[in-house]
Write a protein that holds these residues in place. Sequence first.
Motif, mmCIF file in Angstrom:
data_model
loop_
_atom_site.group_PDB
_atom_site.id
_atom_site.type_symbol
_atom_site.label_atom_id
_atom_site.label_comp_id
_atom_site.label_asym_id
_atom_site.label_seq_id
_atom_site.Cartn_x
_atom_site.Cartn_y
_atom_site.Cartn_z
ATOM 1 N N ASN A 210 -2.262 -1.584 -11.636
ATOM 2 C CA ASN A 210 -2.080 -2.602 -12.666
ATOM 3 C C ASN A 210 -1.338 -3.817 -12.139
ATOM 4 N N HIS A 211 -2.058 -4.932 -12.044
ATOM 5 C CA HIS A 211 -1.538 -6.255 -11.703
ATOM 6 C C HIS A 211 -0.156 -6.248 -11.101
ATOM 7 N N ALA A 212 0.043 -5.542 -9.991
ATOM 8 C CA ALA A 212 1.341 -5.533 -9.345
ATOM 9 C C ALA A 212 1.196 -5.211 -7.868
ATOM 10 N N CYS A 213 1.343 -6.187 -7.003
ATOM 11 C CA CYS A 213 1.444 -5.921 -5.572
ATOM 12 C C CYS A 213 2.259 -7.032 -4.943
ATOM 13 N N GLY A 531 -14.130 -2.695 -7.517
ATOM 14 C CA GLY A 531 -13.514 -2.754 -8.838
ATOM 15 C C GLY A 531 -12.957 -4.140 -9.099
ATOM 16 N N GLY A 532 -12.633 -4.411 -10.362
ATOM 17 C CA GLY A 532 -12.021 -5.684 -10.697
ATOM 18 C C GLY A 532 -10.679 -5.834 -10.009
ATOM 19 N N ILE A 533 -10.280 -7.085 -9.748
ATOM 20 C CA ILE A 533 -9.035 -7.362 -9.033
ATOM 21 C C ILE A 533 -7.996 -7.889 -10.021
ATOM 22 N N PHE A 534 -6.830 -7.232 -10.055
ATOM 23 C CA PHE A 534 -5.772 -7.610 -10.979
ATOM 24 C C PHE A 534 -4.672 -8.449 -10.331
ATOM 25 N N GLU A 535 -4.549 -8.360 -8.992
ATOM 26 C CA GLU A 535 -3.471 -9.099 -8.333
ATOM 27 C C GLU A 535 -3.832 -9.345 -6.879
ATOM 28 N N VAL A 536 -3.462 -10.514 -6.362
ATOM 29 C CA VAL A 536 -3.580 -10.814 -4.939
ATOM 30 C C VAL A 536 -2.260 -11.401 -4.464
ATOM 31 N N CYS A 537 -1.919 -11.171 -3.193
ATOM 32 C CA CYS A 537 -0.682 -11.751 -2.647
ATOM 33 C C CYS A 537 -0.797 -11.878 -1.131
ATOM 34 N N TRP A 538 -0.049 -12.854 -0.581
ATOM 35 C CA TRP A 538 -0.009 -13.103 0.859
ATOM 36 C C TRP A 538 1.280 -12.528 1.435
ATOM 37 N N GLY A 542 1.334 -15.406 6.382
ATOM 38 C CA GLY A 542 0.070 -15.993 5.975
ATOM 39 C C GLY A 542 -1.142 -15.459 6.710
ATOM 40 N N ASP A 543 -1.010 -14.290 7.393
ATOM 41 C CA ASP A 543 -2.158 -13.724 8.106
ATOM 42 C C ASP A 543 -2.674 -12.429 7.481
ATOM 43 N N LYS A 544 -2.075 -12.027 6.348
ATOM 44 C CA LYS A 544 -2.552 -10.847 5.614
ATOM 45 C C LYS A 544 -2.546 -11.140 4.114
ATOM 46 N N ILE A 545 -3.544 -10.581 3.433
ATOM 47 C CA ILE A 545 -3.645 -10.716 1.980
ATOM 48 C C ILE A 545 -3.874 -9.334 1.401
ATOM 49 N N ALA A 546 -3.161 -8.999 0.334
ATOM 50 C CA ALA A 546 -3.350 -7.720 -0.358
ATOM 51 C C ALA A 546 -3.988 -7.973 -1.715
ATOM 52 N N ALA A 547 -4.849 -7.042 -2.124
ATOM 53 C CA ALA A 547 -5.518 -7.144 -3.422
ATOM 54 C C ALA A 547 -5.508 -5.782 -4.106
ATOM 55 N N CYS A 548 -5.115 -5.763 -5.390
ATOM 56 C CA CYS A 548 -5.127 -4.538 -6.191
ATOM 57 C C CYS A 548 -6.453 -4.433 -6.944
ATOM 58 N N PHE A 549 -7.175 -3.346 -6.720
ATOM 59 C CA PHE A 549 -8.464 -3.134 -7.358
ATOM 60 C C PHE A 549 -8.370 -2.091 -8.472
ATOM 61 N N ALA A 550 -9.295 -2.185 -9.426
ATOM 62 C CA ALA A 550 -9.300 -1.274 -10.567
ATOM 63 C C ALA A 550 -9.811 0.115 -10.203
ATOM 64 N N ASN A 551 -10.303 0.312 -8.978
ATOM 65 C CA ASN A 551 -10.824 1.623 -8.589
ATOM 66 C C ASN A 551 -9.781 2.443 -7.834
ATOM 67 N N HIS A 552 -8.501 2.197 -8.123
ATOM 68 C CA HIS A 552 -7.366 2.976 -7.610
ATOM 69 C C HIS A 552 -7.009 2.626 -6.171
ATOM 70 N N THR A 553 -7.528 1.549 -5.613
ATOM 71 C CA THR A 553 -7.243 1.220 -4.224
ATOM 72 C C THR A 553 -6.551 -0.133 -4.109
ATOM 73 N N VAL A 554 -5.858 -0.296 -2.995
ATOM 74 C CA VAL A 554 -5.277 -1.574 -2.600
ATOM 75 C C VAL A 554 -5.831 -1.907 -1.224
ATOM 76 N N CYS A 555 -6.368 -3.101 -1.066
ATOM 77 C CA CYS A 555 -6.939 -3.513 0.219
ATOM 78 C C CYS A 555 -6.058 -4.579 0.858
ATOM 79 N N VAL A 556 -5.786 -4.401 2.134
ATOM 80 C CA VAL A 556 -5.045 -5.396 2.909
ATOM 81 C C VAL A 556 -6.017 -6.009 3.913
#
Length: 561
Positions: A210-213, A531-538, A542-556
């Motif tokens: 949930n929209h938090a990373c 899955g839908g994305i609730f949050e992104v952050c750098w 500035g060489d990595k980005i994290a994204a929280c997905f609705a399918n229970h995963t976080v991608c870096v």
Amino acid sequence: MSSITSEELNYLVFRYLQESGYEAGINKCNIDGNLVPPRALITFVQKGLQYLEMEANLSNSDVDMDEDFSFLQPMDLITKDVCELRQMVKEKKKNLNGDRDKENDVDRGHEIEHGRVKEKERLDREKERERDKERVENEKEPEKQHESHPDKEMLTVQEEKVNSKPEENGVLQGEKGPEPMDIATTSASESFEIPNSDVTILEGHTSECNHACRFVHVHGVQQVLFWHLGGSGDSTARIWTIADGTSKGGAQNGPLNVLVLKHVKGRTNEKSKDVTTLDWNGEGTLLATGSYDGQARIWSTNGDLKCTLSKHKGPIFSLKWNKKGDYLLTGSCDKTAIVWDVKTEEWKQQFEFHSGPTLDVDWRNNVSFATSSTDNMIYVCKIGENRPIKTFAGHQGEVNCVKWDPTGSLLASCSDDVTAKIWNMKQDKYVHDLREHSKEIYTIRWSPTGSGTNNPNQQLILASASFDSTVKLWDVELGKLLYSLNGHREPVYSLAFSPTGEYLASGSLDKSMHIWSLKEGKIVKTYTGNGGIFEVCWNKEGDKIAACFANHTVCVLDFRM
């Protein structure tokens, strides 16, 4: 259901007295008439009818009782049994739905016809543009026709003026200032897609993140470690350690690189413990989480729970550390905001100004902050003051987000009223009213640029993300639209500027994250998940980005240009 009338009740009482033979002995009863309030019988009977309504309408299918009650009349409830009443409700519902279907068919017919007209107009415009394009191409010298790059082709739509051109920082300069430009990809070039080899997938949550990373880094002897946390609907938060350097790709869910912060002991389906928000302190040594249970918790980087902060009487929707790190600010569904003294682990002051749930909070400096609410209001508060030091009224819908600019001079807000606004402390009315979105605006972000930042020579920009599937960039000095970024197909929930302010990441329910170049005003990288994305952050570098997905995963994702 309509109320029973006096005439109906009088007749019922008359019939009762006749049938019981009680009317002749009314003066011999022992009841003190002074203790019986006016309209007591009507009130009593009405309460009984309400009970019968519930009995008649309740079923295992959780029907909408308020709607069902409107089908019944008081005399029906008295003269018919439950089975008959349910049958009446069923038949009347059927008739009502039939009428609605007819109305919807008519509406759909109008919509289809309207859509055909709009589509014809669009095709006519496309044909005209194609003809214009052919004329321009025919006028070009042959050698210039070979200088185009199809993989980087972007569609630029300027309906009013075509003389403006993008300059530094993506600002369109013209004689009368910036002109808005719509930016959209003509085709998703494979060269923009981030390869799987540059993606690390973090798994482990059993419910959607949930929209938090947030990224945070801790200096070691030889290298920098990246710590990432995902809030979730499984009553946990997780911290992953990601080594410096490029990703090797694939899932990373082993026990050595993840810390699980449990907000409830044992296994549970208790939704009240779900993590709703989080924030690292400035030094990256303490992590704060907020939950549906109304409690804030502070954790160390090794996953130890240091303290639990309890005073709110509803879910915590927002939570922020001040820059100094001595105070934590929380906003709750209980309509209040609380400042906590981290050293004493006690609440310092509770601010009870809103008449609806507090949706967002943001520090202006170490002692003052802004709050927003479903009551359409924004308050600027200060520790030690019992009243707001500033009140901003102007939104006509729930205020979803408030953000101070990097210097604390300007406050931006966005709302369900389809507008974003910019305020300052010198006046009560908004400085700019930004009205280019067509649906609710979910979030806003300031660029880390301009005076007082690490990028002082770049223009300060405000970005807004909306349910209309667009991201818009604003000139905050003039209050004008710079760019409309139209690459998404579903509502956009998250935005994040790169540390240099050169790039903007956006995440959407269409399962894609786009990285936009603000200088060129176009997508330079994209990644599509499951899955839908609730949050992104750098991260800070500035060489990595994290994204929280609705399918229970976080991608870096590794970002290199």
